[in-house]
Design an enzyme around this catalytic site. Structure first.
Site, mmCIF file in Angstrom:
data_model
loop_
_atom_site.group_PDB
_atom_site.id
_atom_site.type_symbol
_atom_site.label_atom_id
_atom_site.label_comp_id
_atom_site.label_asym_id
_atom_site.label_seq_id
_atom_site.Cartn_x
_atom_site.Cartn_y
_atom_site.Cartn_z
ATOM 1 N N SER A 15 1.028 -1.577 -0.317
ATOM 2 C CA SER A 15 -0.122 -0.177 -0.022
ATOM 3 C C SER A 15 1.124 1.111 -0.092
ATOM 4 O O SER A 15 1.078 2.457 -0.495
ATOM 5 C CB SER A 15 -1.093 0.174 1.273
ATOM 6 N N ASN A 16 1.762 1.005 0.271
ATOM 7 C CA ASN A 16 2.814 2.385 0.739
ATOM 8 C C ASN A 16 3.231 2.209 -0.814
ATOM 9 O O ASN A 16 3.727 3.147 -1.391
ATOM 10 C CB ASN A 16 3.850 2.263 1.522
ATOM 11 N N ARG A 66 22.377 -14.221 1.264
ATOM 12 C CA ARG A 66 21.635 -12.297 1.331
ATOM 13 C C ARG A 66 22.483 -11.591 0.101
ATOM 14 O O ARG A 66 21.638 -11.246 -0.410
ATOM 15 C CB ARG A 66 21.838 -11.882 2.398
ATOM 16 N N MET A 91 10.235 -6.774 4.484
ATOM 17 C CA MET A 91 10.301 -7.287 5.196
ATOM 18 C C MET A 91 11.894 -8.283 5.059
ATOM 19 O O MET A 91 12.426 -9.258 5.666
ATOM 20 C CB MET A 91 9.766 -8.059 6.071
ATOM 21 N N ARG A 92 12.961 -7.782 4.275
ATOM 22 C CA ARG A 92 14.433 -8.726 4.861
ATOM 23 C C ARG A 92 15.476 -7.839 4.816
ATOM 24 O O ARG A 92 15.404 -6.750 4.856
ATOM 25 C CB ARG A 92 14.920 -9.022 3.289
ATOM 26 N N LEU A 94 19.030 -5.874 5.000
ATOM 27 C CA LEU A 94 19.872 -6.126 3.911
ATOM 28 C C LEU A 94 21.311 -5.954 4.898
ATOM 29 O O LEU A 94 22.169 -5.821 5.324
ATOM 30 C CB LEU A 94 19.701 -4.550 2.826
ATOM 31 N N HIS A 110 8.986 3.059 8.565
ATOM 32 C CA HIS A 110 8.642 2.168 9.823
ATOM 33 C C HIS A 110 6.981 2.778 10.515
ATOM 34 O O HIS A 110 7.101 4.067 10.932
ATOM 35 C CB HIS A 110 9.977 2.171 10.551
ATOM 36 N N ALA A 174 -1.695 7.000 7.976
ATOM 37 C CA ALA A 174 -0.989 8.444 7.785
ATOM 38 C C ALA A 174 0.476 8.126 7.157
ATOM 39 O O ALA A 174 1.094 9.334 6.100
ATOM 40 C CB ALA A 174 -0.228 9.240 9.226
ATOM 41 N N GLU A 175 0.818 6.595 7.236
ATOM 42 C CA GLU A 175 1.862 6.468 6.230
ATOM 43 C C GLU A 175 2.482 7.243 4.646
ATOM 44 O O GLU A 175 2.710 7.564 4.013
ATOM 45 C CB GLU A 175 2.183 5.622 6.222
HETATM 46 C C1 GAR Z 1 3.942 -0.408 6.773
HETATM 47 O O1 GAR Z 1 3.164 -0.247 8.095
HETATM 48 C C2 GAR Z 1 5.113 -0.350 7.036
HETATM 49 O O2 GAR Z 1 5.606 0.655 7.576
HETATM 50 C C3 GAR Z 1 5.756 -1.846 7.593
HETATM 51 O O3 GAR Z 1 5.177 -2.666 6.663
HETATM 52 C C4 GAR Z 1 4.194 -2.242 5.925
HETATM 53 C C5 GAR Z 1 3.714 -2.075 5.131
HETATM 54 O O4 GAR Z 1 2.643 -1.745 4.514
HETATM 55 N N1 GAR Z 1 7.234 -1.719 7.684
HETATM 56 C C6 GAR Z 1 7.985 -2.246 8.375
HETATM 57 O O5 GAR Z 1 7.230 -3.083 9.255
HETATM 58 C C7 GAR Z 1 9.430 -2.353 8.280
HETATM 59 N N2 GAR Z 1 10.571 -2.283 9.139
HETATM 60 P P1 GAR Z 1 2.440 -1.790 3.016
HETATM 61 O O6 GAR Z 1 2.953 -3.231 2.790
HETATM 62 O O7 GAR Z 1 0.717 -1.422 2.441
HETATM 63 O O8 GAR Z 1 3.263 -1.104 2.530
#
Ligand code: GAR
Length: 193
Positions: A15-16, A66, A91-92, A94, A110, A174-175
């Site tokens: 979604s971001n 990795r 979620m990896r 780096l 975050h 909010a993100e």
């Molecule tokens: C978001 O809340 C982002 O901040 C978090 O994963 C979600 C991804 O959502 N990221 C972390 O926790 C990284 N440490 P999305 O796939 O819908 O963008």
């Protein structure tokens, strides 16, 4: 103004990534999204990106060291001329080489007000701590996990009765406001008119 060329890395919903992509389609956007890459070929965000005409690259990271996996991603980003990288639910961890290659040009979002609640299970920990305010943070990526220089934050109230899911959903809204703004500010630094 020459637009920055953004590569976005996702592992999940994306979604971001969508927020960044649609922001890039507004008039006068400072960046364009030139690739969406993922370590999870089943990430739902890949289908969205492809439907929107954005090139995608997906490779399952399992079974690949990795550093080797990151080198594959790095090669794809360079092949399409990426200038900046946005991690959007990637979620990896780096490798240091990858982080070094993109130093100052790679950001992460975050779902907490850093430096509070680094790592995972953030919303559970916010609720367990009894915090009345949480939010999201965009920071430059350094080898220090969730510890790079902070470029922007947005606050979100915790509401009585919130669950990790309700809180996560509201923080995501909010993100989606914060991330395009901060990326716009970052690329403007390196892409003056
Ligand atoms: C978001 O809340 C982002 O901040 C978090 O994963 C979600 C991804 O959502 N990221 C972390 O926790 C990284 N440490 P999305 O796939 O819908 O963008």
């Amino acid at each position: 103004m020459r637009k920055a060329r953004l590569g976005i890395l996702i592992s999940r919903t994306g979604s971001n990534m969508a927020a960044l992509l649609y922001a890039s389609r507004l008039p006068d956007a400072a960046f364009e999204v030139v690739i969406v890459a993922s370590n999870n070929p089943a990430a739902p965000g890949l289908a969205l990106a492809a439907a929107e005409g954005v090139p995608v690259f997906a490779r399952d990271h399992r079974g690949i060291a990795r550093a080797d996996f990151d080198a594959l991603i790095d090669a794809e980003l360079r092949r399409v001329g990426v200038t900046h990288v946005a991690l959007a639910g990637y979620m990896r961890l780096l490798s240091d080489d990858f982080v070094g290659n993109w130093a100052g040009r790679m950001v992460n979002i975050h779902p907490s007000l850093l430096p509070a609640h680094k790592g995972t299970h953030v919303h559970e920990r916010v609720l367990a701590a009894g915090d009345s305010v949480t939010g999201a943070t965009v920071h430059l990526v350094t080898p220090d996990l969730d510890g790079g220089p902070i470029l922007g934050k947005i606050r979100v109230a915790v509401i009585a009765g919130d669950t990790p899911d309700t809180l996560a959903a509201r923080v995501l809204h909010a993100e989606h406001q914060l991330y395009p703004r901060v990326v716009t500010d970052l690329v403007a630094r390196r892409h003056p008119a």
